[in-house]
Design a protein around this motif. Structure first.
Motif, PDB file in Angstrom:
ATOM      1  N   LEU A   1       1.666   0.275  -5.566  1.00 44.66           N
ATOM      2  CA  LEU A   1       2.223  -1.004  -6.045  1.00 44.66           C
ATOM      3  C   LEU A   1       3.662  -0.827  -6.513  1.00 44.66           C
ATOM      4  CD1 LEU A   1      -0.812  -2.380  -8.058  1.00 44.66           C
ATOM      5  CD2 LEU A   1       0.091  -3.237  -5.905  1.00 44.66           C
TER       6      LEU A   1
ATOM      7  N   VAL B   1       6.858  -2.757  -4.840  1.00 45.80           N
ATOM      8  CA  VAL B   1       7.584  -3.773  -5.615  1.00 45.80           C
ATOM      9  C   VAL B   1       9.014  -3.327  -5.923  1.00 45.80           C
ATOM     10  CG1 VAL B   1       7.571  -5.169  -7.713  1.00 45.80           C
ATOM     11  CG2 VAL B   1       5.422  -4.569  -6.622  1.00 45.80           C
TER      12      VAL B   1
ATOM     13  N   LEU C   1      -0.724  -6.525  -6.367  1.00 45.10           N
ATOM     14  CA  LEU C   1       0.087  -6.905  -7.521  1.00 45.10           C
ATOM     15  C   LEU C   1      -0.528  -8.108  -8.240  1.00 45.10           C
ATOM     16  CD1 LEU C   1       2.639  -6.089  -9.024  1.00 45.10           C
ATOM     17  CD2 LEU C   1       3.870  -7.812  -7.728  1.00 45.10           C
TER      18      LEU C   1
ATOM     19  N   GLU D   1      -0.448  -8.396 -12.209  1.00 45.97           N
ATOM     20  CA  GLU D   1       0.818  -8.852 -12.794  1.00 45.97           C
ATOM     21  C   GLU D   1       0.609  -9.857 -13.930  1.00 45.97           C
ATOM     22  OE1 GLU D   1       3.807 -10.593 -10.265  1.00 45.97           O
ATOM     23  OE2 GLU D   1       5.347  -9.396 -11.249  1.00 45.97           O
TER      24      GLU D   1
END
Ligand SMILES: Nc1ncnc2c1ncn2[C@@H]1O[C@H](COP(=O)(O)OP(=O)(O)OP(=O)(O)O)[C@@H](O)[C@H]1O
Length: 312
Positions: free
Chosen positions: A57, A61, A216, A220
Motif C-alpha cells: 500500500l 500510494v 487503501l 484510510e
C-alpha cells in the motif's frame, strides 16, 4: 571551501570544461533548489519495489502521490502525507528514499528538514514558543526554496495543537505574506493507528486472505478517524484532518517473519557480505512475534536487525 575560493574553483572548472555553465557547476558542487524538475518516477518505483519489503500500500500510494504532485505544474496546495504504522515497519526508511529522490543529498540536503518531537518540542509549557518557531522556520525555508520538504517524526509524541500552527501553510492559499507553499512537501510519521492497521491485517490473515488483498480503502478512513480521536496522535482534533488538508493517510503493515528475513539479507548485502541463510534464519528467529498465539508479526519490525546481525 569559503565562498571566494568556491567561486574561483567553480569559475576555473567551468572555464576548463567549457560546456557547463557557472550555475550548473555551482549547483553540482554546492546545492541549488530544484526549480521545475519533474520526478524520475521509474527510479523511485524501482527503489521502492526493491528496497521496501511487505508494504504494497505504501509503495503504491507514495509513488502515485509524488508523481502526481511533481508533474502538476499548478498544484493548489502543498503535498501532505501522514504515514502510520508499528515501529520498524519502514516509515523513516521511506522518507529517506523520498528525500533522496527529490533532493540528491537526501536527509543531508539544506532543503530537507527533519523535526523529532521529543528532541525539538520537548516541553509542554513552551507550546506557543514552538508554534512561533515552527511557523517562522517553515516560512524562511520555503521562501528560500519552494520545493522544501519537512518531515515530522514521532507525531504521536507531539503535544496536541502544535501542528495546527502550520495549518495555513497546508491550505489552498496562493500566497501567504508573499510566499507560496504550493510546491512544498510535508510528511508526518506516527505509530498512532498501528493497532488499527494490525487489527485489519489480522482479520485478513484469519480469514485466509492474502496480505496484498488489503486495499487503501480498507484502512484510510479507519486511520483518519482513529487518529483524529486519539489524544496521543499529534493530530487529536486537528484542523488538518477536519479541513481535509492531509492528502493521504498511508498505512504501514506490521512485518512478518519472511519480511524480517528479507531485511537481514538486505543488510548483509549492504555490508558486502555473502548471504548466509543459516545466519538469516537465526537472526529472524531471535526476533519476537505477536499476537501471543499466532506469532505472525515482528514486534519491532526490522528495527533491531542491524544490531542483531553484529552478533553473528
Ligand atoms: N518495510 C521495510 N523494508 C525494508 N527495510 C525495512 C522496512 N522496515 C524497516 N526496515 C529497516 O529497518 C530500519 C528501521 O526502520 P524505520 O526506521 O524506517 O522504522 P519506522 O517505521 O520509522 O519506526 P519508528 O516508528 O520506530 O520510528 C530501516 O532503516 C530499514 O533498514
Amino acid at each position: 571551501l569559503e565562498p571566494i575560493s568556491m567561486a574561483i574553483a567553480v569559475g576555473a572548472a567551468s572555464a576548463l570544461t567549457g560546456y557547463l555553465s557557472y550555475t550548473d557547476l555551482y549547483c553540482r558542487l554546492v546545492e541549488c533548489c530544484p526549480k521545475e524538475q519533474p520526478l524520475n518516477a521509474s527510479a523511485l518505483k524501482l527503489q521502492l519495489e526493491e528496497k521496501l519489503f511487505g508494504q504494497h500500500l505504501a509503495t503504491e500510494v507514495i509513488l502515485k502521490a509524488l508523481t502526481g504532485f511533481r508533474n502538476n505544474k499548478n498544484s493548489k496546495k502543498p503535498l501532505t502525507l501522514s504515514l502510520h504504522g508499528w515501529a520498524g515497519t519502514g516509515k523513516n526508511f521511506v522518507s529517506q528514499i523520498v528525500a533522496e529522490n527529490l533532493h540528491p543529498k537526501g536527509l543531508k540536503s539544506n532543503f530537507v528538514h527533519l523535526f523529532v518531537s521529543t528532541l525539538h518540542f520537548p516541553h509542554e509549557q513552551h507550546i506557543k514558543l514552538y508554534q512561533d518557531q515552527l511557523r517562522s522556520w517553515i516560512q524562511g525555508n520555503v521562501s528560500a526554496c519552494a520545493s522544501s520538504m519537512f518531515i515530522f517524526d514521532e507525531m504521536d509524541k507531539l503535544h496536541p495543537g502544535i501542528i495546527d500552527a502550520i495549518k495555513p501553510f497546508l491550505d489552498y492559499y496562493e500566497q501567504i505574506d508573499g510566499v507560496s507553499y504550493r510546491k512544498a512537501i510535508f510528511i508526518f510519521l506516527s505509530n498512532a493507528g498501528g493497532d488499527l492497521i494490525t487489527k485489519t491485517a489480522l482479520e485478513f490473515w484469519r480469514a485466509g486472505r492474502k496480505r496484498e488483498d488489503i486495499q487503501l480503502k480498507d484502512l484510510e478512513h479507519i486511520l483518519s478517524v482513529g487518529v483524529f480521536n486519539n489524544k496521543h496522535s499529534g493530530l487529536w482534533h486537528s484542523g488538518l484532518i477536519d479541513k481535509n488538508l492531509i492528502d493521504y493517510f498511508i498505512p504501514f503493515l506490521p512485518l512478518e517473519y519472511t519480511h524480517v528475513k528479507m531485511c537481514v539479507r538486505a543488510e548483509m548485502k549492504a555490508r558486502g557480505s555473502a548471504i548466509d541463510e543459516d545466519i538469516v534464519t537465526r537472526v529472524a528467529e531471535e526476533m519476537t512475534f505477536f499476537p501471543k498465539d499466532e506469532k505472525i508479526y515482528s514486534d519491532k519490525g526490522c528495527k533491531t536487525v542491524q544490531s542483531r546481525l553484529d552478533f553473528h
